[in-house]
Design a protein around this motif. Structure first.
Motif, mmCIF file in Angstrom:
data_model
loop_
_atom_site.group_PDB
_atom_site.id
_atom_site.type_symbol
_atom_site.label_atom_id
_atom_site.label_comp_id
_atom_site.label_asym_id
_atom_site.label_seq_id
_atom_site.Cartn_x
_atom_site.Cartn_y
_atom_site.Cartn_z
ATOM 1 N N ILE A 3 24.440 51.527 49.190
ATOM 2 C CA ILE A 3 24.406 51.673 50.646
ATOM 3 C C ILE A 3 25.033 50.440 51.277
ATOM 4 O O ILE A 3 24.737 49.306 50.889
ATOM 5 N N VAL A 22 22.457 56.124 57.687
ATOM 6 C CA VAL A 22 22.785 55.424 56.446
ATOM 7 C C VAL A 22 24.306 55.421 56.297
ATOM 8 O O VAL A 22 24.944 56.471 56.369
ATOM 9 N N THR A 24 27.584 54.634 53.963
ATOM 10 C CA THR A 24 28.113 54.392 52.625
ATOM 11 C C THR A 24 29.486 53.738 52.747
ATOM 12 O O THR A 24 30.206 53.953 53.714
ATOM 13 N N ASP A 50 21.149 48.896 46.838
ATOM 14 C CA ASP A 50 20.900 50.200 46.234
ATOM 15 C C ASP A 50 19.965 50.994 47.140
ATOM 16 O O ASP A 50 19.441 50.493 48.134
ATOM 17 N N ASP A 51 19.758 52.252 46.779
ATOM 18 C CA ASP A 51 19.036 53.132 47.695
ATOM 19 C C ASP A 51 17.541 52.825 47.787
ATOM 20 O O ASP A 51 16.856 53.340 48.666
ATOM 21 N N SER A 52 17.016 51.966 46.929
ATOM 22 C CA SER A 52 15.574 51.693 46.955
ATOM 23 C C SER A 52 15.143 51.056 48.268
ATOM 24 O O SER A 52 14.038 51.330 48.762
ATOM 25 N N VAL A 54 16.507 51.546 51.284
ATOM 26 C CA VAL A 54 16.487 52.597 52.308
ATOM 27 C C VAL A 54 15.284 53.507 52.107
ATOM 28 O O VAL A 54 14.598 53.871 53.066
ATOM 29 N N LEU A 55 15.005 53.879 50.881
ATOM 30 C CA LEU A 55 13.871 54.765 50.610
ATOM 31 C C LEU A 55 12.556 54.096 50.978
ATOM 32 O O LEU A 55 11.636 54.747 51.502
ATOM 33 N N VAL A 70 23.767 60.670 57.176
ATOM 34 C CA VAL A 70 24.491 59.946 56.133
ATOM 35 C C VAL A 70 25.977 59.981 56.476
ATOM 36 O O VAL A 70 26.572 61.058 56.586
ATOM 37 N N ILE A 81 25.413 61.008 45.047
ATOM 38 C CA ILE A 81 24.809 61.234 46.360
ATOM 39 C C ILE A 81 23.732 62.304 46.301
ATOM 40 O O ILE A 81 22.749 62.249 47.046
ATOM 41 N N PHE A 84 20.337 60.799 45.672
ATOM 42 C CA PHE A 84 19.817 60.133 46.868
ATOM 43 C C PHE A 84 19.285 61.157 47.869
ATOM 44 O O PHE A 84 18.182 60.999 48.421
#
Length: 231
Positions: A3, A22, A24, A50-52, A54-55, A70, A81, A84
């Motif tokens: 991200i 979000v 990319t 990384d996506d962690s 954002v999550l 996104v 993707i 995610f």
């Protein structure tokens, strides 16, 4: 998935939905009017997370935010993707995907997997001006055509949109673009704005509010639902 940015609240990027956005990094087009140049040029890409992260943010916003938009760059460049989007949906959020339409197989796959609730696809210009408008010497338009036709089939909620730029778009080219997507459910003409991070501003400018509405009137014969944004 890596991200490149997160806007924690938006009321604009996902119509009718309180969402976050979000971003990319990376894009296969080089549209000179792109306002997200730092997300397009490899040498300017911000350090990615990384996506962690954002999550983790989304878990804390459950019940406050309803959706995730996104965008990019071009999100479908990222082959992971789908993983995610699965995680975002599992947290209870709706997903809107922005795309330039150049990866139809990935688009169709994630839509049919139920990972996307709305798609916004850029219609860059009339077909004969596409390569120039996306900053390439030549372009096989068949992939964009497939994505366009898939959305017109109505399998997912969608919109088409064109950022209108003086120096690239004319009334005639927009009419030809509207004919190309004739029958579309929603079509938006977006006023170009110089964000200060435009890829190549040379010779480009914006149409004023009256001109934007005049252009919308001109294309409404082919897409009656056309609206103006950003004025």
């Amino acid at each position: 998935m890596l991200i490149s940015g997160l806007q924690k609240l938006t009321l604009l990027d996902y119509p009718g939905t309180v969402a976050c956005t979000v971003f990319t990094g990376g894009c296969n087009f080089r549209c000179p009017f792109c306002h997200n140049a730092p997300l397009v040029l490899p040498e300017e890409l911000p350090e990615a997370a990384d996506d962690s992260e954002v999550l983790s943010f989304l878990r804390k916003r459950a019940g406050v935010l309803d959706g995730v938009a996104v965008t990019g760059g071009e999100p479908l460049l990222h082959r992971d993707i789908d993983g995610f989007l699965e995680k975002v949906h599992a947290l209870g959020f709706k997903v809107k995907l922005d795309t330039n339409g150049s990866f139809p197989d990935r688009l169709i796959e994630i839509v049919r997997a139920g990972l996307v609730d709305r798609v916004a696809m850029d219609i860059k210009n009339s077909p004969e001006l596409y390569a120039k408008t996306v900053g390439l010497e030549k372009l096989d338009l068949s992939a964009v055509e497939r994505s366009k036709d898939f959305l017109l089939s109505g399998e997912v909620d969608y919109e088409f949109r064109t950022t209108v730029v003086r120096g690239l778009h004319t009334k005639e080219s927009l009419i030809r673009a509207a004919k190309w997507i004739s029958g579309a459910k929603e079509y938006y003409l977006q006023q170009f704005k110089d964000s200060g991070h435009v890829l190549n501003i040379g010779g480009l400018g914006a149409y004023d509010e009256k001109e934007m509405h005049d252009l919308a009137d001109a294309v409404s014969e082919y897409v009656p639902s056309v609206q103006v944004r950003g004025v």
